[in-house]
Design a protein around this motif. Sequence first.
Motif, PDB file in Angstrom:
ATOM      1  N   GLU A 269       0.824  -1.213   0.000  1.00  0.00           N
ATOM      2  CA  GLU A 269       0.000   0.000   0.000  1.00  0.00           C
ATOM      3  C   GLU A 269       0.856   1.261   0.000  1.00  0.00           C
ATOM      4  O   GLU A 269       0.485   2.263  -0.625  1.00  0.00           O
ATOM      5  N   ALA A 270       2.005   1.225   0.669  1.00  0.00           N
ATOM      6  CA  ALA A 270       2.886   2.397   0.717  1.00  0.00           C
ATOM      7  C   ALA A 270       3.432   2.748  -0.662  1.00  0.00           C
ATOM      8  O   ALA A 270       3.675   3.918  -0.948  1.00  0.00           O
ATOM      9  N   ILE A 271       3.618   1.732  -1.504  1.00  0.00           N
ATOM     10  CA  ILE A 271       4.123   2.024  -2.852  1.00  0.00           C
ATOM     11  C   ILE A 271       2.987   2.187  -3.848  1.00  0.00           C
ATOM     12  O   ILE A 271       3.224   2.361  -5.037  1.00  0.00           O
ATOM     13  N   GLY A 272       1.748   2.136  -3.353  1.00  0.00           N
ATOM     14  CA  GLY A 272       0.593   2.435  -4.183  1.00  0.00           C
ATOM     15  C   GLY A 272       0.249   1.381  -5.215  1.00  0.00           C
ATOM     16  O   GLY A 272      -0.200   1.716  -6.310  1.00  0.00           O
ATOM     17  N   MET A 273       0.469   0.117  -4.870  1.00  0.00           N
ATOM     18  CA  MET A 273       0.185  -0.953  -5.824  1.00  0.00           C
ATOM     19  C   MET A 273      -1.013  -1.785  -5.382  1.00  0.00           C
ATOM     20  O   MET A 273      -1.226  -1.992  -4.193  1.00  0.00           O
ATOM     21  N   THR A 274      -1.750  -2.252  -6.375  1.00  0.00           N
ATOM     22  CA  THR A 274      -2.792  -3.243  -6.114  1.00  0.00           C
ATOM     23  C   THR A 274      -2.099  -4.586  -5.897  1.00  0.00           C
ATOM     24  O   THR A 274      -0.895  -4.735  -6.172  1.00  0.00           O
ATOM     25  N   ARG A 275      -2.855  -5.574  -5.454  1.00  0.00           N
ATOM     26  CA  ARG A 275      -2.265  -6.910  -5.314  1.00  0.00           C
ATOM     27  C   ARG A 275      -1.747  -7.423  -6.651  1.00  0.00           C
ATOM     28  O   ARG A 275      -0.684  -8.038  -6.719  1.00  0.00           O
ATOM     29  N   MET A 276      -2.500  -7.180  -7.700  1.00  0.00           N
ATOM     30  CA  MET A 276      -2.092  -7.643  -9.030  1.00  0.00           C
ATOM     31  C   MET A 276      -0.796  -6.953  -9.472  1.00  0.00           C
ATOM     32  O   MET A 276       0.116  -7.607  -9.995  1.00  0.00           O
ATOM     33  N   GLN A 277      -0.698  -5.664  -9.276  1.00  0.00           N
ATOM     34  CA  GLN A 277       0.514  -4.935  -9.659  1.00  0.00           C
ATOM     35  C   GLN A 277       1.723  -5.418  -8.849  1.00  0.00           C
ATOM     36  O   GLN A 277       2.810  -5.598  -9.390  1.00  0.00           O
ATOM     37  N   PHE A 278       1.514  -5.612  -7.554  1.00  0.00           N
ATOM     38  CA  PHE A 278       2.573  -6.090  -6.666  1.00  0.00           C
ATOM     39  C   PHE A 278       3.027  -7.481  -7.108  1.00  0.00           C
ATOM     40  O   PHE A 278       4.230  -7.754  -7.196  1.00  0.00           O
ATOM     41  N   ALA A 279       2.062  -8.337  -7.413  1.00  0.00           N
ATOM     42  CA  ALA A 279       2.363  -9.695  -7.867  1.00  0.00           C
ATOM     43  C   ALA A 279       3.174  -9.659  -9.159  1.00  0.00           C
ATOM     44  O   ALA A 279       4.173 -10.379  -9.294  1.00  0.00           O
ATOM     45  N   THR A 280       2.765  -8.818 -10.095  1.00  0.00           N
ATOM     46  CA  THR A 280       3.476  -8.698 -11.369  1.00  0.00           C
ATOM     47  C   THR A 280       4.903  -8.216 -11.138  1.00  0.00           C
ATOM     48  O   THR A 280       5.848  -8.754 -11.716  1.00  0.00           O
ATOM     49  N   GLU A 281       5.062  -7.228 -10.292  1.00  0.00           N
ATOM     50  CA  GLU A 281       6.393  -6.693  -9.969  1.00  0.00           C
ATOM     51  C   GLU A 281       7.300  -7.769  -9.381  1.00  0.00           C
ATOM     52  O   GLU A 281       8.499  -7.808  -9.652  1.00  0.00           O
ATOM     53  N   LEU A 282       6.707  -8.657  -8.577  1.00  0.00           N
ATOM     54  CA  LEU A 282       7.487  -9.698  -7.903  1.00  0.00           C
ATOM     55  C   LEU A 282       7.587 -10.996  -8.706  1.00  0.00           C
ATOM     56  O   LEU A 282       8.325 -11.909  -8.325  1.00  0.00           O
ATOM     57  N   GLY A 283       6.808 -11.101  -9.771  1.00  0.00           N
ATOM     58  CA  GLY A 283       6.840 -12.311 -10.583  1.00  0.00           C
ATOM     59  C   GLY A 283       6.118 -13.483  -9.952  1.00  0.00           C
ATOM     60  O   GLY A 283       6.538 -14.634 -10.101  1.00  0.00           O
ATOM     61  N   VAL A 284       5.042 -13.172  -9.221  1.00  0.00           N
ATOM     62  CA  VAL A 284       4.243 -14.215  -8.564  1.00  0.00           C
ATOM     63  C   VAL A 284       2.779 -14.010  -8.926  1.00  0.00           C
ATOM     64  O   VAL A 284       2.426 -13.056  -9.616  1.00  0.00           O
TER      65      VAL A 284
END
Length: 72
Positions: A15-30
């Motif tokens: 949330e601090a970096i302003g990402m949705t779960r999907m965006q966070f997952a994509t960034e992390l490759g999961v």
Amino acid sequence: MVMLFKPSQIRQIREAIGMTRMQFATELGVTEGAVFRWESDDYTRHPRFDTLVKINELAEQARKKGKLVLAS
């Protein structure tokens, strides 16, 4: 040093970096489901080490911008 995070802290970072779960997952490759499990209080699987490294990097970026203070 790579920090381990509680489920609530993983959500705080995302949330601090302003990402949705999907965006966070994509960034992390999961998958989005993996992020959901990590953020859940009853999760049984932890992020892999290489993923923890990436989460730590994102947390550090947020800290440097003053957007993140992790609650214990």
